[in-house]
Structure formats: structure tokens, C-alpha cells
Design an enzyme around this catalytic site. Structure first.
Site, short mmCIF file in Angstrom:
data_model
loop_
_atom_site.label_atom_id
_atom_site.label_comp_id
_atom_site.label_asym_id
_atom_site.label_seq_id
_atom_site.Cartn_x
_atom_site.Cartn_y
_atom_site.Cartn_z
N ASN A 46 -1.68 0.64 2.93
CA ASN A 46 -0.64 0.00 2.13
C ASN A 46 -0.65 -1.51 2.36
OD1 ASN A 46 0.28 0.87 4.69
ND2 ASN A 46 2.42 0.82 4.08
N ILE A 47 -0.38 -2.23 1.28
CA ILE A 47 -0.41 -3.69 1.29
C ILE A 47 0.91 -4.18 0.69
CG2 ILE A 47 -1.65 -5.75 0.50
CD1 ILE A 47 -4.14 -3.88 0.14
N GLU A 48 1.73 -4.79 1.53
CA GLU A 48 3.07 -5.19 1.08
C GLU A 48 3.09 -6.65 0.65
OE1 GLU A 48 5.61 -3.93 4.31
OE2 GLU A 48 5.38 -1.82 3.72
N CYS A 57 0.98 1.27 -2.28
CA CYS A 57 0.80 2.33 -1.28
C CYS A 57 -0.69 2.53 -0.97
CB CYS A 57 1.34 3.65 -1.80
SG CYS A 57 3.12 3.71 -1.94
N GLU A 59 -2.44 5.27 -0.80
CA GLU A 59 -3.13 6.23 -1.68
C GLU A 59 -3.64 5.54 -2.94
OE1 GLU A 59 -0.19 6.50 -0.21
OE2 GLU A 59 0.50 8.57 -0.09
N CYS A 90 4.39 9.42 -1.89
CA CYS A 90 5.52 9.09 -2.77
C CYS A 90 5.26 9.57 -4.19
CB CYS A 90 5.80 7.59 -2.73
SG CYS A 90 4.77 6.63 -3.84
N CYS A 93 2.59 7.70 -6.29
CA CYS A 93 1.22 8.04 -5.91
C CYS A 93 0.84 9.43 -6.42
CB CYS A 93 1.05 7.97 -4.39
SG CYS A 93 1.04 6.26 -3.80
N1 THU Z 1 3.86 4.17 1.57
C1 THU Z 1 2.55 4.52 1.36
O1 THU Z 1 1.63 3.71 1.53
N2 THU Z 1 2.30 5.78 0.95
C2 THU Z 1 3.26 6.74 0.78
O2 THU Z 1 2.96 7.81 0.27
C3 THU Z 1 4.62 6.49 1.25
C4 THU Z 1 4.98 5.05 1.37
C5 THU Z 1 4.13 2.80 2.01
C6 THU Z 1 4.86 1.94 1.01
C7 THU Z 1 5.49 0.92 1.91
O3 THU Z 1 4.51 -0.09 2.18
C8 THU Z 1 5.76 1.65 3.21
O4 THU Z 1 4.95 2.81 3.16
C9 THU Z 1 7.22 2.05 3.40
O5 THU Z 1 7.69 2.73 2.30
#
Ligand code: THU
Length: 139
Positions: A46-48, A57, A59, A90, A93
Site C-alpha cells: 500500500n502507498i499512502e 491498497c 492488492e 477491502c 480491492c
Molecule cells: N489496505 C490495503 O492495502 N489493503 C486492504 O485490503 C486493506 C487496507 C491499506 C489501505 C491503507 O493504506 C491502510 O491499509 C489502512 O487502511
């Protein structure tokens, strides 16, 4: 020749790339690994972003990397995070997965305590909105 990859190897790949996650805001790194039918693995984390909704996310990073490289045939995916139960992907995804994965494709989810669960795409997102739900194009 296709490389035979065990479920555990794919989960380990997901765990490995999790270390690359950019998560200064949530501090919740996630790793994903997507295996193609030809044996290649595309990984994602994941890259925020400071503009929170722009974050992506793990995935979807893995899937978009693979699609952008011309891959269309996938055999398995693994996702790992530091959750109490195997990490549930989520909803967004799941919808993206359902666009590219067969209903019977296996998705392995895990956590750092080696709890694992394997689900089919159909179990993960039943009654999904599909391309065939769109109106037929008029010619
Ligand atoms: N996140 C994912 O990368 N995959 C998921 O299926 C659940 C959530 C990430 C999004 C965000 O960067 C962090 O987790 C918290 O929600």
C-alpha cells in the site's frame, strides 16, 4: 516452463514486499503477491498520500502492475498484514479483483502469526457487479 509456487511461497512474497509499504498515516503496512499462470509474481504494497483518499491498497498496486505489463491470466493471490485474523481485503480491492480474476481463483489471506485462510474469488465477493451487467453496446 511454469514455476510451481506453493501457497506458502506466495504468502512469504506478500510478507516481504509489505516492508516496502509507504504508510506514514495509517502505519498499517500491507503486502500482496499475484501469481500469473506463467509463473511470474507481481507484488504490491500500500502507498499512502497526504491527500488520504488518493492512497492505494497493496492488492490494487499488484494487480495494476501486472495489468500494465500486459498480464491477463492469473492463478493465485496472497495478501498479508498485521491483523488478528487473516487480513480481509477491502471492498474496492475485491471489486478490482473480480474484474480480472476467475470466480474460482484462489486468494490466500494471512497475518504475521501465520494464520491463513484461502477463499475463492466468488466467496470473497459474491453477487459482484460485472461487465455483463452493463447495457449491451449498440452497434
Ligand atoms: N489496505 C490495503 O492495502 N489493503 C486492504 O485490503 C486493506 C487496507 C491499506 C489501505 C491503507 O493504506 C491502510 O491499509 C489502512 O487502511
Amino acid at each position: 516452463m511454469a514455476v510451481i509456487m506453493e501457497k506458502i511461497d506466495l504468502l512469504n512474497k506478500a510478507k516481504e514486499i509489505r516492508a516496502k509499504a509507504y504508510t506514514p498515516y495509517s502505519k498499517f503496512p500491507v503486502g500482496a503477491a499475484l501469481l500469473t499462470t506463467s509463473g511470474k509474481v507481481y507484488s504490491g504494497c500500500n502507498i499512502e498520500n497526504a491527500a488520504y483518499p488518493v492512497s492505494l491498497c497493496a492488492e490494487r498496486v499488484a494487480i495494476f502492475k501486472a495489468i500494465s505489463e500486459g498480464e491477463t491470466d492469473f492463478s493465485e493471490m496472497a495478501v498479508v498484514a498485521d491483523t488478528g485474523r487473516p487480513v480481509p481485503p477491502c471492498g474496492s480491492c475485491r471489486q478490482v479483483m473480480s474484474e480480472f480474476f476467475d470466480k474460482k481463483m484462489l486468494i490466500h489471506i494471512g497475518n504475521l502469526h501465520d494464520d491463513q485462510k484461502t477463499m475463492t474469488m466468488e466467496e470473497l465477493l459474491p453477487f459482484s457487479f460485472e461487465p455483463s451487467d452493463l447495457p449491451a453496446e449498440e452497434v
